[in-house]
Write a protein that holds these residues in place. Structure first.
Motif, PDB file in Angstrom:
ATOM      1  N   SER A 188     -22.555  10.819  32.589  1.00 23.67           N
ATOM      2  CA  SER A 188     -22.963  12.225  32.739  1.00 23.67           C
ATOM      3  C   SER A 188     -22.837  12.708  34.182  1.00 23.67           C
ATOM      4  CB  SER A 188     -24.406  12.404  32.264  1.00 23.67           C
ATOM      5  OG  SER A 188     -25.292  11.591  33.017  1.00 23.67           O
ATOM      6  N   SER A 189     -22.657  11.785  35.121  1.00 23.57           N
ATOM      7  CA  SER A 189     -22.542  12.172  36.532  1.00 23.57           C
ATOM      8  C   SER A 189     -21.160  12.707  36.889  1.00 23.57           C
ATOM      9  CB  SER A 189     -22.858  10.972  37.429  1.00 23.57           C
ATOM     10  OG  SER A 189     -21.938   9.908  37.187  1.00 23.57           O
ATOM     11  N   GLY A 190     -20.175  12.475  36.025  1.00 23.74           N
ATOM     12  CA  GLY A 190     -18.802  12.885  36.320  1.00 23.74           C
ATOM     13  C   GLY A 190     -18.412  14.141  35.568  1.00 23.74           C
ATOM     14  N   SER A 191     -18.039  15.185  36.278  1.00 23.47           N
ATOM     15  CA  SER A 191     -17.714  16.452  35.633  1.00 23.47           C
ATOM     16  C   SER A 191     -16.555  16.313  34.647  1.00 23.47           C
ATOM     17  CB  SER A 191     -17.374  17.504  36.697  1.00 23.47           C
ATOM     18  OG  SER A 191     -16.246  17.101  37.456  1.00 23.47           O
ATOM     19  N   LEU A 192     -15.608  15.412  34.925  1.00 26.17           N
ATOM     20  CA  LEU A 192     -14.494  15.210  34.020  1.00 26.17           C
ATOM     21  C   LEU A 192     -14.985  14.823  32.635  1.00 26.17           C
ATOM     22  CD1 LEU A 192     -11.124  13.498  34.536  1.00 26.17           C
ATOM     23  CD2 LEU A 192     -12.725  12.395  32.984  1.00 26.17           C
ATOM     24  N   VAL A 194     -18.095  15.181  31.402  1.00 26.69           N
ATOM     25  CA  VAL A 194     -18.910  16.273  30.857  1.00 26.69           C
ATOM     26  C   VAL A 194     -18.008  17.338  30.254  1.00 26.69           C
ATOM     27  CG1 VAL A 194     -20.534  18.115  31.434  1.00 26.69           C
ATOM     28  CG2 VAL A 194     -20.832  15.842  32.439  1.00 26.69           C
ATOM     29  N   ASN A 195     -16.953  17.713  30.976  1.00 23.27           N
ATOM     30  CA  ASN A 195     -16.066  18.779  30.513  1.00 23.27           C
ATOM     31  C   ASN A 195     -15.209  18.341  29.324  1.00 23.27           C
ATOM     32  OD1 ASN A 195     -17.072  20.482  32.480  1.00 23.27           O
ATOM     33  ND2 ASN A 195     -15.453  20.013  33.943  1.00 23.27           N
ATOM     34  N   ARG A 196     -14.750  17.087  29.334  1.00 25.54           N
ATOM     35  CA  ARG A 196     -14.030  16.588  28.161  1.00 25.54           C
ATOM     36  C   ARG A 196     -14.929  16.662  26.927  1.00 25.54           C
ATOM     37  NH1 ARG A 196     -11.071  10.942  30.200  1.00 25.54           N
ATOM     38  NH2 ARG A 196      -9.260  11.911  31.232  1.00 25.54           N
TER      39      ARG A 196
END
Length: 352
Positions: A188-192, A194-196
Motif C-alpha cells: 500500500s506504500s507504493g502508488s503504482l 495502489v493505482n493498479r
C-alpha cells in the motif's frame, strides 16, 4: 694512392648516410605518440557523471530486468555524449517495507554530491523531503516507475490506473463477464500498486455479473502472498473463479498454491503484471491467464538517458507514460516480443 683515397671517401659517405638515417628515424618516433598515451589522454579529458539508482526490491525479477535497462542506459548515454564518462551505480533497499534504508541511501548520495539520482521509492510519501533536498542541492532527480508525491526533474512510469482497467476488461472477458474474483493488490506504500488496484476495481465494477469476494494490500513477501491465496482457496473453494495478483513473482506462487490444492490450469484464472521467463512459461502452460508485460528495460534505460540529458542542460519531458499496458493471454504468449521486458538469460545485476 688514388685508389685508397676513393675507398676512404666511400666509407665516409656511407657513415654520413647511416647517421642521417638514424636521425630521421628518431625524429619520426618523437613526432608519433604511442597509441596508449593518446588513449589515456582522451580518458583524462572526459567529465565523469555519477548516476545513483535507488531500487526498492532488486531481488524481484521485475527489478532484475530493470537493472539490465539501467546498464543499457549507461551505454546509450556514453554513446550520445562521448565527452562524458557516465557511471551508473545501483542500490537496493531490500523490500518495500525498508523505506528508512532507502532514505539513508538517498542521504548518502546527496552527501557525496552525485550528479543524477534515479529513484523508485519504497514509499511514495516518505521519500518526498529527500527528493526535495536533492533537488535543492542541484541534483537531477528522475522518478522511475513508482511515483513519488512531489515534483522531480522528470518522471517516467506506466499509467497504472489505465493499465489496471485494461487488465480488468480482459479478466472479465475470460470469465464470460460473470463470476467471483479476489484481489491481491501489493504494498500500500507504493502508488503504482495502489493505482493498479484502483484501475482493476474500477474496471471490474463495469460488469454487474462479477463480484469481488475479497481485496487485500500485501507486502512483497512471497510467503505472505502464498498464505493469503491459500486462505482464499479454503474460504471460497469452487466459488473462486479468478485472482488478480499485483506482480508476476507473487502470481507464480499463487499458481503453485492452486496446483498443490489439486486445481488444473485455468480452473482459477490468474491475471498479473510484469513478465519474467518463469511467468511467461506459466502463461504458456495455462497456469496464468493474462499478464500485462510493462516495459521495465525500456523505462529504466530511458530514465538514465533523461537524467544525463538534463545534467547536460537539455530539456527533458516532465512526465512520460510507458505504453505496453495491454494484457497478453496464454494463446498469445509465443508471439510476444520480450526485448523491452526481460534481461538475457543468466544476466544478474551488480549492486553496490
Amino acid at each position: 694512392m688514388k685508389k685508397s683515397k676513393i675507398i676512404s671517401l666511400v666509407i665516409v659517405l656511407a657513415l654520413c648516410f647511416a647517421i642521417a638515417g638514424c636521425g630521421a628515424s628518431n625524429t619520426e618516433a618523437e613526432a608519433t605518440p604511442a597509441p596508449e598515451a593518446a588513449s589515456a589522454a582522451e580518458t583524462s579529458e572526459k567529465e565523469t557523471v555519477n548516476v545513483t539508482v535507488l531500487m526498492p526490491n532488486a531481488g524481484d525479477t521485475y527489478f532484475q530486468n530493470k537493472s539490465y535497462g539501467y546498464t543499457l542506459g549507461e551505454q546509450l548515454a556514453n554513446s550520445e555524449f562521448p565527452q562524458l564518462d557516465v557511471v551508473v551505480k545501483m542500490y537496493d533497499a531490500g523490500g518495500y517495507e525498508y523505506a528508512e534504508r532507502q532514505i539513508s541511501q538517498m542521504e548518502d548520495a546527496i552527501t557525496q554530491g552525485v550528479d543524477v539520482i534515479i529513484l523508485t521509492p519504497c514509499d511514495s510519501e516518505a521519500l518526498v523531503p529527500y527528493v526535495e533536498k536533492a533537488m535543492d542541492a542541484g541534483i537531477i532527480v528522475i522518478n522511475d516507475d513508482i511515483a513519488v508525491n512531489c515534483d522531480c526533474t522528470s518522471a517516467i512510469y506506466e499509467n497504472s490506473v489505465r493499465a489496471g482497467k485494461l487488465l480488468a476488461y480482459r479478466m472479465a472477458e475470460s470469465m464470460g463477464y460473470e463470476g467471483n474474483v479476489c484481489l491481491l493488490k501489493g504494498p500500500s506504500s507504493g502508488s503504482l500498486f495502489v493505482n493498479r488496484g484502483q484501475g482493476v476495481v474500477e474496471g471490474l465494477s463495469a460488469f454487474s455479473g462479477i463480484t469481488v469476494l475479497d481485496e487485500q494490500f500485501q507486502t512483497d513477501d512471497v510467503m505472505a502472498g502464498m498464505s493469503q491465496v491459500e486462505d482464499w482457496i479454503q474460504r471460497f473453494g469452487d466459488d473462486l473463479d479468478a485472482i488478480y495478483i499485483h506482480g508476476a513473482t507473487q502470481a507464480i506462487v499463487a499458481a503453485d498454491s492452486l496446483k498443490a490444492a489439486g486445481y488444473e490450469p485455468g480452473d482459477v484464472k490468474i491475471f498479473t503484471f510484469d513478465v519474467s521467463a518463469e511467468s511467461l512459461q506459466y502463461l504458456q502452460d495455462g497456469w496464468l491467464t493474462g499478464i500485462v508485460p510493462a516495459q521495465p528495460i525500456k523505462v529504466s534505460q530511458n530514465a538514465v538517458v533523461y537524467g544525463v540529458r538534463a545534467y547536460m542542460g537539455q530539456e527533458v519531458p516532465a512526465k512520460v507514460y510507458s505504453s505496453d499496458d495491454y494484457p497478453i493471454l496464454s494463446d498469445e504468449a509465443e508471439f510476444f516480443d520480450t526485448g523491452f521486458c526481460m534481461a538475457p538469460d543468466g544476466w544478474s545485476p551488480k549492486l553496490n
